[in-house]
Design a protein around this motif. Structure first.
Motif, mmCIF file in Angstrom:
data_model
loop_
_atom_site.group_PDB
_atom_site.id
_atom_site.type_symbol
_atom_site.label_atom_id
_atom_site.label_comp_id
_atom_site.label_asym_id
_atom_site.label_seq_id
_atom_site.Cartn_x
_atom_site.Cartn_y
_atom_site.Cartn_z
ATOM 1 N N UNK A 48 -46.335 -2.104 44.289
ATOM 2 C CA UNK A 48 -44.857 -2.097 44.650
ATOM 3 C C UNK A 48 -43.912 -2.360 43.635
ATOM 4 N N UNK A 49 -42.904 -2.091 43.549
ATOM 5 C CA UNK A 49 -41.900 -2.124 42.531
ATOM 6 C C UNK A 49 -40.452 -2.549 43.386
ATOM 7 N N UNK A 50 -39.665 -3.708 42.872
ATOM 8 C CA UNK A 50 -38.665 -4.170 43.252
ATOM 9 C C UNK A 50 -37.567 -4.144 42.181
ATOM 10 N N UNK A 51 -36.373 -3.566 42.512
ATOM 11 C CA UNK A 51 -35.148 -3.769 41.370
ATOM 12 C C UNK A 51 -34.609 -5.152 41.382
ATOM 13 N N UNK A 52 -34.831 -5.847 40.224
ATOM 14 C CA UNK A 52 -34.509 -7.064 40.301
ATOM 15 C C UNK A 52 -32.975 -7.380 40.508
ATOM 16 N N UNK A 53 -31.876 -6.408 40.005
ATOM 17 C CA UNK A 53 -30.587 -6.563 40.451
ATOM 18 C C UNK A 53 -30.343 -6.333 41.915
ATOM 19 N N UNK A 54 -31.162 -6.104 42.656
ATOM 20 C CA UNK A 54 -30.681 -5.840 43.901
ATOM 21 C C UNK A 54 -30.757 -7.416 44.766
ATOM 22 N N UNK A 55 -30.968 -8.469 44.099
ATOM 23 C CA UNK A 55 -30.832 -9.676 44.858
ATOM 24 C C UNK A 55 -29.819 -10.120 45.786
ATOM 25 N N UNK A 56 -29.772 -10.687 46.648
ATOM 26 C CA UNK A 56 -28.701 -10.785 47.617
ATOM 27 C C UNK A 56 -29.108 -12.071 48.378
ATOM 28 N N UNK A 111 -26.014 -13.450 49.484
ATOM 29 C CA UNK A 111 -24.859 -13.888 50.404
ATOM 30 C C UNK A 111 -23.803 -14.549 49.897
ATOM 31 N N UNK A 112 -23.983 -14.471 48.362
ATOM 32 C CA UNK A 112 -22.808 -15.364 47.552
ATOM 33 C C UNK A 112 -22.893 -14.560 46.290
ATOM 34 N N UNK A 113 -21.647 -13.941 46.088
ATOM 35 C CA UNK A 113 -21.260 -13.125 44.912
ATOM 36 C C UNK A 113 -21.633 -13.869 43.599
ATOM 37 N N UNK A 114 -21.047 -15.060 43.396
ATOM 38 C CA UNK A 114 -21.227 -15.810 42.058
ATOM 39 C C UNK A 114 -22.531 -16.312 42.015
ATOM 40 N N UNK A 115 -23.279 -16.952 43.102
ATOM 41 C CA UNK A 115 -24.494 -17.182 42.813
ATOM 42 C C UNK A 115 -25.441 -15.997 42.497
ATOM 43 N N UNK A 116 -25.446 -14.634 43.046
ATOM 44 C CA UNK A 116 -26.212 -13.689 42.751
ATOM 45 C C UNK A 116 -25.861 -13.094 41.338
ATOM 46 N N UNK A 117 -24.716 -13.309 40.713
ATOM 47 C CA UNK A 117 -24.361 -12.962 39.405
ATOM 48 C C UNK A 117 -25.205 -13.947 38.579
ATOM 49 N N UNK A 118 -25.315 -15.236 38.872
ATOM 50 C CA UNK A 118 -25.972 -16.156 38.332
ATOM 51 C C UNK A 118 -27.396 -15.829 38.249
ATOM 52 N N UNK A 119 -27.895 -15.603 39.216
ATOM 53 C CA UNK A 119 -29.530 -15.337 39.395
ATOM 54 C C UNK A 119 -29.838 -13.957 38.449
ATOM 55 N N UNK A 120 -28.950 -13.027 38.560
ATOM 56 C CA UNK A 120 -29.087 -11.606 37.610
ATOM 57 C C UNK A 120 -29.361 -12.338 36.263
ATOM 58 N N UNK A 121 -28.643 -13.282 35.929
ATOM 59 C CA UNK A 121 -28.083 -13.586 34.388
ATOM 60 C C UNK A 121 -29.642 -13.827 33.610
ATOM 61 N N UNK A 122 -29.543 -14.351 32.504
ATOM 62 C CA UNK A 122 -30.830 -14.801 31.510
ATOM 63 C C UNK A 122 -31.155 -15.925 32.010
ATOM 64 N N UNK A 123 -30.567 -16.791 32.730
ATOM 65 C CA UNK A 123 -31.021 -18.128 33.198
ATOM 66 C C UNK A 123 -32.062 -17.652 34.264
ATOM 67 N N UNK A 124 -32.151 -16.684 34.981
ATOM 68 C CA UNK A 124 -33.014 -16.500 35.905
ATOM 69 C C UNK A 124 -33.970 -15.184 35.781
ATOM 70 N N UNK A 125 -33.155 -13.864 36.640
ATOM 71 C CA UNK A 125 -34.213 -12.843 36.570
ATOM 72 C C UNK A 125 -34.199 -11.976 35.469
#
Length: 273
Positions: free
Chosen positions: A143-151, A153-167
């Motif tokens: 299986x392959x998951x596109x990491x940037x597709x994390x959702x 329900x909160x745009x600010x939190x999703x942006x943080x999760x996509x950053x170098x701090x997390x994904x």
């Protein structure tokens, strides 16, 4: 004249490689035949009237025995004989299956502030399942998951999760899982051993898998359903960011509970819409 029978799995699929052996009351073999591609046996060997034992074997399945009475016509109609997977375990029919993202979900749950949970999901993913024909423990999952597709329900939190701090999706755009083995732990439960590549780190991860069944869909295909869970620790994948509040409670928990609800379509590709 002869023997007719149908060999099926518990959920009605043909066992095309089954071998049928017939013995008389003295235990002497009087007939041996193989099922065709439809799991059917049609043998024209003439049998004397009387009672017989029919034994069905197939690689990967537990043997089954049935009694048969041959009438004066020389015909024995055994009917349908059902085979169970070896050890009583069941999986879908062998061959390739393709994960259908439109009817599947890949979700994760993390603790928040020590008192509640944050639920997230990935909206873009795909994969394949290959059910091995003779030894189901050799089946494979990728299986392959596109990491940037994390959702979440909160745009600010999703942006943080996509950053170098997390994904860190710029450097590590894909999350991949490749199975390395399969172990039966119940009649419909399995442990899928595999390697997860997340945030540039590859670690062994076990999925607890339940097979929910197989059936026809409204589009002319055949679907199998699975549910799988796993527990991940962020520090195992070099995602060490956290904010500790005054009370010493981490804002975001370090343990992630992964929940997968998967539908797979029989075949090596999804049907065209």
């Amino acid at each position: 004249m002869g023997l007719t029978a149908k060999i099926r799995t518990r959920d009605g699929w043909a066992v095309s490689h089954a071998v049928v052996t017939v013995t008389d009351m003295t235990g002497t073999q009087v007939l041996r035949a193989e099922a065709d591609a439809e799991g059917a046996v049609r043998d024209t060997t003439e049998l004397a009237p009387g009672a017989y034992t029919v034994i069905v074997t197939a690689v990967g399945y537990a043997p089954a025995a049935s009694s048969a009475i041959v009438t004066a016509s020389g015909r024995a109609e055994v009917g349908t004989i059902t085979l169970a997977r070896q050890g009583g375990t069941e999986l879908p029919p062998p061959g390739p299956w393709t994960i259908d993202p439109a009817h599947s979900s890949v979700a994760a749950v993390a603790q928040h502030l020590g008192i509640s949970s944050v639920h997230g999901r990935f909206t873009e993913f795909g994969g394949t399942v290959e059910i091995a024909p003779d030894d189901v423990t050799k089946s494979r999952v990728e299986a392959v998951i596109r990491a940037a597709s994390i959702d979440t329900g909160n745009g600010m939190r999703d942006t943080h999760l996509r950053s170098a701090d997390f994904l860190d999706v710029e450097r590590h755009p894909e999350i991949t899982f490749r199975s390395t083995g399969l172990t039966a732990v119940g009649s419909d439960r399995w442990t899928v051993h595999g390697e997860l590549s997340l945030h540039g780190v590859v670690r062994p991860v076990d999925l607890t898998l339940s097979y929910l069944g197989t059936g026809a869909d409204p589009w002319g295909g055949t679907r199998a359903a699975f549910r799988a869970t796993a527990e991940l620790h962020r520090e195992d994948f070099a995602m060490n960011y956290n904010q500790v509040l005054q009370a010493g409670i981490a804002a975001i928990g370090t343990t992630l509970k992964v929940e997968l609800d998967i539908q797979a379509v029989q075949g090596d590709s999804l049907p065209q819409a």
